[in-house]
Write a protein that holds these residues in place. Structure first.
Motif, PDB file in Angstrom:
ATOM      1  N   SER A 175       0.792  -1.231   0.000  1.00 13.96           N
ATOM      2  CA  SER A 175       0.000   0.000   0.000  1.00 13.96           C
ATOM      3  C   SER A 175       0.820   1.275   0.000  1.00 13.96           C
ATOM      4  CB  SER A 175      -0.985  -0.017   1.175  1.00 13.96           C
ATOM      5  OG  SER A 175      -1.855  -1.099   1.008  1.00 13.96           O
ATOM      6  N   HIS A 176       2.080   1.206   0.469  1.00 10.91           N
ATOM      7  CA  HIS A 176       2.856   2.437   0.283  1.00 10.91           C
ATOM      8  C   HIS A 176       3.314   2.573  -1.160  1.00 10.91           C
ATOM      9  CE1 HIS A 176       4.838   6.111   1.073  1.00 10.91           C
ATOM     10  NE2 HIS A 176       5.656   5.684   0.154  1.00 10.91           N
ATOM     11  N   PRO A 177       3.945   1.558  -1.772  1.00 10.76           N
ATOM     12  CA  PRO A 177       4.224   1.689  -3.209  1.00 10.76           C
ATOM     13  C   PRO A 177       2.959   2.026  -4.003  1.00 10.76           C
ATOM     14  CG  PRO A 177       5.398  -0.182  -2.318  1.00 10.76           C
ATOM     15  CD  PRO A 177       4.527   0.330  -1.223  1.00 10.76           C
ATOM     16  N   ALA A 212       7.234   0.835   6.386  1.00  7.18           N
ATOM     17  CA  ALA A 212       6.971   0.797   7.837  1.00  7.18           C
ATOM     18  C   ALA A 212       6.878   2.184   8.468  1.00  7.18           C
ATOM     19  CB  ALA A 212       8.044  -0.041   8.532  1.00  7.18           C
ATOM     20  N   HIS A 213       6.950   3.248   7.634  1.00  8.43           N
ATOM     21  CA  HIS A 213       6.732   4.578   8.232  1.00  8.43           C
ATOM     22  C   HIS A 213       5.264   4.749   8.625  1.00  8.43           C
ATOM     23  CE1 HIS A 213       6.230   6.424   3.919  1.00  8.43           C
ATOM     24  NE2 HIS A 213       5.117   5.888   4.331  1.00  8.43           N
ATOM     25  N   HIS A 214       4.440   3.759   8.258  1.00  5.91           N
ATOM     26  CA  HIS A 214       3.039   3.750   8.705  1.00  5.91           C
ATOM     27  C   HIS A 214       2.901   3.071  10.059  1.00  5.91           C
ATOM     28  CE1 HIS A 214       1.276   5.074   4.871  1.00  5.91           C
ATOM     29  NE2 HIS A 214       2.353   4.505   4.363  1.00  5.91           N
ATOM     30  N   MET A 215       4.035   2.584  10.596  1.00  5.82           N
ATOM     31  CA  MET A 215       3.929   1.708  11.779  1.00  5.82           C
ATOM     32  C   MET A 215       4.798   2.163  12.951  1.00  5.82           C
ATOM     33  SD  MET A 215       4.157  -1.727   9.476  1.00  5.82           S
ATOM     34  CE  MET A 215       4.331  -2.833  10.886  1.00  5.82           C
TER      35      MET A 215
HETATM   36 CU   LIG Z   1       3.471   5.534   3.241  1.00  6.25          CU
END
Ligand SMILES: [Cu+2]
Ligand code: HEM
Length: 541
Positions: free
Chosen positions: A254-256, A303-306
Motif C-alpha cells: 500500500s505504500h508503493p 513501515a513509516h506507517h507503523m
Molecule cells: Cu506511506
C-alpha cells in the motif's frame, strides 16, 4: 513504407461492431480507456457523496446524521471505493489506455484482449465491493486498511470487500503487464527512450510497481480470508500468530501503491506545463530517472506507517531516513516544473490552472509527508485528522486535480469537441478554494489532537470542523459545475481540429477524435523530442 498488421492482436480483424457489443467486446485501447473513464467517474461521484456525508456528520460533536456504526461503515466504503476503484486506476487505466499507444507511435497495446479482461476484472471487483455494502451482515466497518485483529472478527461483509479488492488488484496487474510490454516492444521508428513523452516514463515506472507490488496485496487479502473462513491463526497472537505481520504485508504493497496513484499524475503535469509555457520541459532525463527512482525507493519505506506499532527505535530510524530519501526525486519534479514555468509565456487555460493547483497542493501534501516521516512529529500526528488531511492533499489535491487537468487537456482530443472555458475556470476557482479550506482545516484540527475515524469529538474541535464542512460544500458545487460543463462540451461543444492547445506530442498530429487505427496507412517515424514547439501552433476553434 507499407503498414504491417500487428501479429496475434486480432486488432485488424476486428471490424468495429456497432451497438453495445462494439464496446463490451472491443479490444481497441481507446474504447477500453473510455469505458474505464465512465466507470471511474461514476465511482468517484458515489464515493464523494459518502465523503460529504462524513463531513456533514462531523459538523457537530455527537450524532448528527448517523451513529457510530454507520459512520465506521461510511468511511470504510468511502476509502475502499476511492482507493481501489477510483484513484489507483484513475490515470493509468483511462488516459494511459487512451494515450500510451499513440504517444509511442503504436496502433494498440501488446495484448488488446488482456486489456479488455483487465476491464472485466475491474467490473467484477466493483460489483463485489458494492455488494459488500448492501448484502446481509452490513457494510464493512474496518477502515480501508482492513487491519487485523478487528477485520478477522467483525461480522460485517469483509469477505466480499476483500474479494473485490483482490479482483481490482488483478485488473491493475494486467494493465501493468500490458504497459511494460508495449513500451518495450511497440515503439515507432525513431521513438528512442530519450524521445518518449514523460507521461510514458511515469506509466512505465508505475507499471513495474503494479506488476511487482500488487501480488503482495493479493496474498495478504487471501490470508485475511483464510483467517476469517478457516481460522488459520496467522495473525492471532493467542495462537502464535502475529497481528503486526499483517501491517507489514499490507503496507509493503500500500505504500508503493501511493506511487501507482501519484506517478501517472506527475506524468500528466509534465505534459501540460510545457505546452502552456511554450517551452521544452526543464531537465528531461532528471524527470525520467526521478520517476524510476520514486518507484524503486518508494518500495523501501512501508513501515513509516507503523512507528506507533511498537517497532524498535533503530527500525524507525531506518524507515524515517528512507522516507526522506524518496522526497528527493519528488522535489526534483517540483523544481523542474517550476523551472519550466520560469520565463515561459504562460497561458492560463483550464488544463494549466488544474496543473498549477496540483503543484501547489502536492507541495503541501509532500511537506506534510515529511512531518509524518519524522518519528518525533509522527508519534503525535499518527491516526489524527492531520493524516486524513495529508493524504487528501496528495491523493485528491494531487492525483484528483491531475485527473481533472487530464480531462480538460485530452477530452477535446478524444471527443473532437471543446467545453466552455469560462465555466471551466469558475469551477476550478471554486474547487481550489473549497478543497484547501476543507483539508487545511482537517490538518489543523489534527495538529490540535483530533483523532481520525470517530464520528464524535471534543467541543474545542468544532470551529475547524464547521469550516471544513462548509469547505466541502463549496467543493461539491465546484465538482458538479465541472462535470456538467464537460458533459455539455462532449454533447454540444465547438468542434476542434487536431491541435487545439499547440501540443507537440504525437496525439496532436492526428485527427480529433483519433481514427480506429490511430495513424494512417504509414506507421509514424519520429524525428524529434516530445516538447519541441518550434513551428507548432494551436488550431483555432
Ligand atoms: Cu506511506
Ligand atoms: C468530496 C470529496 C471528499 C470528501 C468530502 C472526503 C471526506 C473524507 C473524510 C471526512 C474522511 C475521514 C473520516 C474519518 O477518519 O473520520 C475521509 C477519509 C478518507 N478519504 Fe475522503 N473525502 C473526499 C474525497 C476523497 C478522495 C478523492 C480520496 C482519494 C483517495 C479519498 C480517500 C479517503 C480515504 C482513503 C479515507 C480513509 C478512510 C479510512 O479511514 O479508512 N477521499 N474522507
Amino acid at each position: 513504407m507499407t503498414h504491417t498488421p500487428l501479429k496475434n492482436s486480432g486488432f485488424y480483424s476486428e471490424s468495429p461492431r456497432s451497438g453495445i457489443l462494439g464496446w463490451l467486446l472491443t479490444t481497441d485501447h481507446k474504447r477500453i480507456g473510455i469505458m474505464y473513464l465512465c466507470c471511474i467517474i461514476v465511482m468517484f461521484i458515489v464515493a464523494a457523496i459518502l465523503g460529504l456525508a462524513l463531513r456533514l456528520e462531523l459538523i457537530a460533536p455527537g450524532p448528527t446524521i448517523m451513529g457510530a456504526q454507520t459512520y465506521n461503515a461510511t468511511f470504510t466504503v468511502h476509502g475502499i471505493i476511492m482507493i481501489f476503484l477510483v484513484i489507483i486506476p484513475s490515470i493509468p487505466a483511462t488516459f494511459g489506455n487512451l494515450l500510451l499507444p499513440i504517444h509511442i507511435g503504436a496502433r494498440d497495446v501488446s495484448f488488446p484482449k488482456i486489456n479488455l479482461i483487465s476491464w472485466y476484472c475491474y467490473i467484477a471487483g466493483g460489483i463485489l465491493a458494492i455488494f459488500s455494502i448492501f448484502s446481509g451482515g452490513g457494510a464493512p466497518d474496518t477502515g480501508w486498511t482492513f487491519y487485523v485483529p478487528f477485520s478477522t472478527q467483525t461480522t460485517t461483509n469483509v469477505n466480499l470487500a476483500v474479494m473485490g479488492a483482490f479482483m481490482l488488484g488483478f485488473s491493475s496487474i494486467l494493465t501493468g503487464l500490458n504497459f511494460v510490454t508495449t513500451i518495450h516492444r511497440l515503439r515507432a521508428k525513431g521513438m528512442g527512450w530519450g524521445r518518449l513523452p514523460l507521461f510514458v516514463w511515469t506509466l512505465y515506472s508505475t507499471a513495474w510497481i503494479q506488476v511487482l507490488a500488487t501480488p503482495m496485496l493479493g496474498i495478504t487479502l487471501v490470508l485475511v480470508l483464510l483467517e476469517r473462513v478457516f481460522g488459520a491463526g496467522l495473525f492471532d497472537a493467542a495462537r502464535g500468530g502475529d497481528p503486526i505481520l499483517y501491517q507489514h504485508l499490507f503496507w509493503i504493497y500500500s505504500h508503493p501503491a501511493v506511487y501507482i496513484m501519484i506517478l501517472p499524475a506527475m506524468g500528466v503535469i509534465s505534459e501540460i506545463i510545457p505546452t502552456f509555457s511554450r517551452k521544452p520541459l526543464f531537465g528531461y532525463w532528471a524527470m525520467a530517472i526521478s520517476s524510476l527512482a520514486i518507484a524503486f525507493a518508494g518500495s523501501l519505506v512501508w513501515a513509516h506507517h507503523m512507528y506507533a506499532s511498537g517497532m524498535s527505535d533503530f527500525a524507525i530510524l531506518i524507515f524515517s531516513f528512507l522516507t526522506f530519501v524518496v522526497a528527493i526525486p519528488s522535489a526534483i519534479k517540483v523544481f523542474n516544473w517550476v523551472a519550466t514555468l520560469y520565463k515561459g509565456s504562460i497561458q492560463l487555460a483550464p488544463p494549466m490552472l488544474f496543473a498549477l493547483a496540483f503543484i501547489f497542493q502536492f507541495a503541501i501534501g509532500g511537506l506534510g509527508g515529511l512531518a509524518l516521516g519524522a518519528a518525533a512529529s509522527d508519534i503525535h500526528l499518527t491516526d489524527t485528522t492531520f493524516v486524513v488531511g495529508h493524504f487528501h492533499y496528495v491523493m485528491f489535491g494531487g492525483t484528483g486535480f491531475a485527473f481533472f487537468a487530464a480531462l480538460h487537456y485530452w477530452l477535446p482530443k478524444f471527443t473532437g469537441r471543446m467545453y466552455n472555458h469560462k465555466i471551466a475556470v469558475i469551477s476550478w476557482g471554486l474547487m481550489f478554494v473549497g478543497f484547501n479550506v476543507t483539508y487545511m482545516s482537517m490538518q489543523a484540527v489534527g495538529i490540535m489532537g483530533m483523532p481520525r475515524r470517530y464520528y464524535d469529538y471534543l467541543p474545542e474541535f468544532q470551529t475547524l470542523n464547521v469550516v471544513a464542512t462548509i469547505g466541502s460544500w463549496v467543493l461539491a458545487v465546484s465538482l458538479a459545475i465541472m462535470f456538467i460543463n464537460l458533459w455539455n462540451g462532449i454533447r454540444r461543444g465547438a468542434p476542434v481540429g487536431k491541435n487545439p492547445w499547440g501540443g507537440a506530442t504525437l496525439e496532436w498530429t492526428i485527427p480529433s477524435p483519433p481514427p480506429l487505427e490511430n495513424f494512417g496507412e504509414e506507421d509514424p517515424i519520429v524525428t524529434k523530442g516530445p516538447y519541441d514547439y518550434k513551428g507548432v501552433v494551436a488550431d483555432e476553434y
